[in-house]
Write a protein that holds these residues in place. Structure first.
Motif, short mmCIF file in Angstrom:
data_model
loop_
_atom_site.label_atom_id
_atom_site.label_comp_id
_atom_site.label_asym_id
_atom_site.label_seq_id
_atom_site.Cartn_x
_atom_site.Cartn_y
_atom_site.Cartn_z
N PRO A 183 88.51 66.82 9.15
CA PRO A 183 89.77 66.98 8.17
C PRO A 183 90.43 67.46 7.10
O PRO A 183 90.33 67.73 6.83
CB PRO A 183 89.77 65.57 8.01
CG PRO A 183 87.66 65.11 8.29
CD PRO A 183 87.49 67.04 8.33
N ILE A 184 91.88 67.41 7.55
CA ILE A 184 92.97 68.13 6.64
C ILE A 184 92.65 67.94 5.44
O ILE A 184 92.77 68.41 4.04
CB ILE A 184 94.65 67.92 7.39
CG1 ILE A 184 94.67 68.80 8.92
CG2 ILE A 184 95.55 68.80 5.68
CD1 ILE A 184 94.07 69.79 8.84
N GLY A 185 92.82 66.34 4.63
CA GLY A 185 92.40 66.32 3.95
C GLY A 185 90.79 66.67 3.13
O GLY A 185 91.03 66.21 1.41
N VAL A 186 89.97 67.02 3.22
CA VAL A 186 88.85 67.75 3.36
C VAL A 186 89.26 68.85 2.61
O VAL A 186 88.41 69.70 1.70
CB VAL A 186 87.86 67.33 4.42
CG1 VAL A 186 86.63 67.84 3.72
CG2 VAL A 186 87.80 65.71 4.63
N LEU A 187 89.22 69.50 3.59
CA LEU A 187 90.27 70.67 3.55
C LEU A 187 91.28 71.17 1.99
O LEU A 187 90.74 72.41 1.33
CB LEU A 187 90.78 71.49 5.14
CG LEU A 187 90.95 73.48 4.58
CD1 LEU A 187 89.97 73.91 4.54
CD2 LEU A 187 91.28 73.40 6.08
#
Length: 279
Positions: A183-187
């Motif tokens: 997930p982009i938010g996690v990254l």
């Protein structure tokens, strides 16, 4: 990479030559492929273009487009996040490169999101040396000599260029390793950047927003899996993180312009040439 997907039916190519440069020639330059393309075809060709996550540079040495001869020219084709079509008629003779996005950003020295879903004259970005190189390539008689000239040009450009943003390079590696599954938010949180700043920096260096790039990686993995004998669409959808087959189909409509079944059937119905081109 180029996909072995033929969407032209039984269309016959009269004469075709693809010559690959030795990998050692471009070692260390993040050039995925360097090859010479020489083709003469009896009628106009229309190909489906499928995004493959690379930046393409084409040195067109001579050819016919729209019924008229073209002069030697060079183009850069940026990252695409949607399907398209391309066509040409008659003779096409070129040296072509496929580069990783970060290598292309370093080579070109401009934000890659400026080239998203488009093509531009290479000399407008890199100046007169490109025109000079293109003329020399057109006048050179052998593929090894052409490949050597292109490699010298690349090495000189890379030697004078700034390295890629190390944070973005890390994010690209993570996304590739996961097939676009992180997930982009996690990254973004792992990196320590705000979502907005991450998106802007990533698009500058790669050419697509991180979410779009991840979606393209996931689609590419699903496409490769579905072209294998005995592949099951439902199993492929689950394996690559799609909610269901409808979700998978929407991704194929976006990136390939056709649902998976139609695309794979078209490929199976023909065996002469590759017309579904990954770019």
């Amino acid at each position: 990479m180029d996909a072995a997907l033929d969407l032209r039916g039984t269309y016959q190519v009269r004469a075709r030559q693809v010559v690959h440069a030795p990998a050692a020639l471009t070692a260390g330059l993040d050039v995925l492929r360097c090859f010479g393309f020489d083709v003469t075809e009896p009628e106009p060709v229309r190909r489906r273009k499928i995004p493959g996550g690379t930046v393409k540079i084409v040195f067109a040495l001579d050819g016919v487009f729209g019924g008229r001869s073209i002069q030697p020219t060079a183009l850069v084709v940026g990252l695409h996040d949607r399907a398209g079509m391309t066509e040409h008629a008659g003779r096409m003779h070129s040296v072509q490169l496929q580069l990783e996005p970060l290598a292309a950003r370093r080579l070109l020295g401009v934000p890659l999101d400026d080239l998203r879903n488009t093509a531009a004259p290479l000399d407008e970005l890199l100046g007169p040396p490109v025109a000079e190189l293109t003329e020399r390539l057109a006048e050179t008689g052998t593929w090894p000599e052409r490949f050597a000239q292109v490699t010298t040009f690349l090495r000189e450009r890379f030697a004078a260029a700034e390295p890629p943003d190390p944070v973005v390079a890390h994010a690209v590696r993570v996304l590739r390793h996961s097939g676009g599954g992180v997930p982009i938010g996690v990254l973004a949180r792992e990196i320590g950047w705000s979502h907005r700043h991450f998106r802007r920096r990533f698009a500058d260096q790669v050419g697509l927003a991180p979410k779009d790039y991840g979606s393209l990686l996931r689609f590419s993995g699903a496409l490769d899996a579905l072209t294998r004998p005995g592949a099951d669409a439902g199993a492929v959808a689950a394996r690559f993180g799609y909610y269901d087959q409808s979700h998978l189909t929407r991704a194929f409509q976006r990136f390939a312009g056709a649902p998976p079944g139609r695309l794979i059937r078209a490929a199976a119905d023909s065996s002469k040439t590759a017309a579904g081109v990954r770019f």
